[in-house]
Design an enzyme around this catalytic site. Structure first.
Site, mmCIF file in Angstrom:
data_model
loop_
_atom_site.group_PDB
_atom_site.id
_atom_site.type_symbol
_atom_site.label_atom_id
_atom_site.label_comp_id
_atom_site.label_asym_id
_atom_site.label_seq_id
_atom_site.Cartn_x
_atom_site.Cartn_y
_atom_site.Cartn_z
ATOM 1 C CB SER A 124 58.827 6.543 30.647
ATOM 2 O OG SER A 124 59.318 7.363 29.610
ATOM 3 C CG HIS A 172 60.064 12.562 32.614
ATOM 4 N ND1 HIS A 172 60.112 12.861 31.285
ATOM 5 C CD2 HIS A 172 60.544 11.293 32.739
ATOM 6 C CE1 HIS A 172 60.604 11.814 30.618
ATOM 7 N NE2 HIS A 172 60.855 10.859 31.477
ATOM 8 C CD GLU A 206 58.941 13.859 26.922
ATOM 9 O OE1 GLU A 206 59.146 14.374 25.803
ATOM 10 O OE2 GLU A 206 59.524 12.837 27.321
ATOM 11 C CD GLU A 221 62.621 14.691 29.119
ATOM 12 O OE1 GLU A 221 61.925 15.380 28.355
ATOM 13 O OE2 GLU A 221 62.878 13.496 28.920
ATOM 14 C CG ASP A 265 56.462 11.205 24.975
ATOM 15 O OD1 ASP A 265 55.607 10.300 24.792
ATOM 16 O OD2 ASP A 265 57.644 10.955 25.287
ATOM 17 C CD GLU A 306 57.937 10.839 21.980
ATOM 18 O OE1 GLU A 306 58.232 12.028 21.699
ATOM 19 O OE2 GLU A 306 58.632 10.131 22.725
ATOM 20 C CG ASP A 359 60.016 6.847 22.819
ATOM 21 O OD1 ASP A 359 60.975 6.093 22.619
ATOM 22 O OD2 ASP A 359 59.915 7.514 23.883
ATOM 23 C CE LYS A 378 63.552 8.429 24.004
ATOM 24 N NZ LYS A 378 62.479 7.823 24.831
ATOM 25 C CG HIS A 387 66.457 14.547 25.646
ATOM 26 N ND1 HIS A 387 66.302 15.401 26.700
ATOM 27 C CD2 HIS A 387 65.178 14.265 25.215
ATOM 28 C CE1 HIS A 387 65.011 15.625 26.900
ATOM 29 N NE2 HIS A 387 64.317 14.956 26.012
ATOM 30 C CE LYS A 414 61.349 12.950 23.177
ATOM 31 N NZ LYS A 414 60.163 12.542 23.924
#
Ligand code: PGA
Ligand code: ZN
Length: 425
Positions: free
Chosen positions: A45, A157, A166, A207, A244, A287, A314, A339, A367, A390
């Site tokens: 994403s 994901h 998430e 993940e 998230d 997030e 993010d 990131k 990550h 995270k």
């Protein structure tokens, strides 16, 4: 100039990431024989404003080959960097940025630049016989981050009917990183047992979190609270929740479309929805609750919920100091996700972190959903006193590589290790 840290060789080749796609592995060798290696991760994403990951776009590897990026490292970058001092990270990164020459690093690829930038830092740390977190962070780098563990996967994901990407557990009630990992691991397994009992599938998402076909985001949150209790912990006291949303994925023409829920919401209605979730569940961090262009929406949610809940940018900030500056001016968020591959060099990563700290923002290292065994973000979280990280579920080697590295750092630090605290709620 230190002659022992002069670069003598740079070599990149391709390896595979956790989703089975090619990515770059790079080794830098210095005059004294010290070596440093780095591998770069890859997102699914990805934010529109991230630096560009150079992919071949040819038949091999479903257009995802990285041979062009590798060719750039083993050609131009090697040619220009051999003889330069790896200990001068700023100068190395400036040169990399200049060689690329484009705004979003699409010429040589942010993936190529980051591989070289991090491998230089690792090689130089090795030359000085220092651990990476010490080399980057100095003598006082002793703060262990609170792990945000993604135990339920949705969105891009997983293909399971959850809009939110998430669902993380945050064991902030622990007094050490190892204690936090114990709590997280026990809750993760408790969740697996509860899902199995109710005949939900326990297959894992990208993940490492479970990806059951749930009916709604609320059902997922209820399971998480039950799992915390089932593991013997107090929701909101020992272990809290973080989300998230990755809401850029929902955004189109001024509205948010939550596909699985079957709703289309305006920004302020979406904020109402988050507010109700935060009232009902022990959520301490949100997030990307809104889309990457919606600075106004981010300002509104920060104003409404930001005193009690951490609002993390993010896709909004993409680890970019200019975008963060705009966020600071417009009062968006109180935490920035970091990131390194969004921005492409270690120096620019550091610059964004320092800017965030100057303005009182929290820092969370992160990550990507496509990962490797490289654990650099673990060292960086300690080096930059981030306080939060995270790295997915406490399962699957590419996720646990980071957590295991942090366990090692904490063990080495012994009495000096300090554990992060969450300043909100
Ligand atoms: P990505 O997801 O690595 O697929 O971009 C992680 C995130 O959105 O935080
Ligand atoms: Zn995100």
């Amino acid at each position: 100039m230190n002659s022992s840290t002069l670069i003598t060789h740079i070599k990149a080749r391709h390896i595979f990431d956790s989703r089975g796609n090619p990515t770059i592995f790079c080794k830098v060798t210095l005059a004294d024989g010290a070596e440093g290696c780095a591998a770069v991760p890859s997102g699914a994403s990805t934010g529109k404003y991230e630096c560009i990951e150079l992919r071949d776009n040819e038949k091999a590897y479903g257009k995802k080959g990285v041979f062009k990026a590798i060719y750039g490292i083993n050609g131009l970058i090697r040619e220009q960097l051999v003889g330069k001092d790896a200990a001068d990270q700023e100068a190395i990164d400036r040169l990399l940025i200049a060689l690329d020459g484009s705004e979003q690093k699409g010429t040589l690829g942010a993936n190529a630049l980051l591989a070289v930038s991090l491998a230089c830092a690792r090689a130089s740390a090795a030359a000085f016989h220092q651990e990476l977190y010490r080399y980057v962070g100095g003598a006082f780098a002793c703060k262990m981050p609170i792990p945000f563990m993604n135990v339920l996967n949705g969105g891009r994901h997983a293909d399971n009917g959850l809009d939110i990407q998430e669902y993380m557990i945050v064991p902030h009630g622990a007094t050490s990183f190892a204690g936090a990992m114990r709590m997280g691991s026990e809750v993760y397994h408790a969740l697996g047992a509860l899902l199995k009992e109710d005949d939900y599938r326990t297959a894992l998402g990208d993940e490492g979190g479970y990806a059951p076909a749930m009916k709604s985001d609320e059902e997922a949150l209820r399971y998480l609270v039950r799992a915390i209790e089932f593991a013997g912990y107090r929701p909101g006291k020992d272990v809290s929740l973080a989300l998230d949303a990755a809401a850029s994925e929902w955004y189109s023409e001024g509205k948010y479309r939550l596909n699985h829920r079957g709703h289309t919401l305006k920004g302020n209605e979406l904020i109402d929805y988050y507010e109700s979730l935060c009232k009902e569940f022990p959520i301490i961090s949100l997030e990307d609750p809104l889309a990457e262009d919606d600075f106004e929406g981010f300002a509104a949610i920060t104003e409404r919920l930001g005193k009690e809940v951490q609002i993390v940018g993010d896709d909004l900030f993409v680890t970019n100091a200019h975008r963060l500056m705009r966020g600071i001016e417009e009062r968006c968020c109180n935490c920035v996700l970091i990131k390194p591959n969004q921005v492409g060099t270690l120096s620019e990563t550091a610059k964004t972190i320092h800017l965030a700290k100057e303005h009182g923002y929290q820092i969370m290292l992160s990550h990507r959903s496509g990962e490797t065994e490289d654990s650099t973000i673990a060292d960086l979280s300690v080096a930059f006193f981030a306080g939060q990280i995270k790295s997915g579920a406490p399962a699957r080697a590419e996720r646990t590589a980071k957590y295991n590295r942090l366990l090692e750092i904490e063990d080495t630090l012994e009495e000096s290790a300090q554990f992060g605290t969450i300043p909100l709620k």
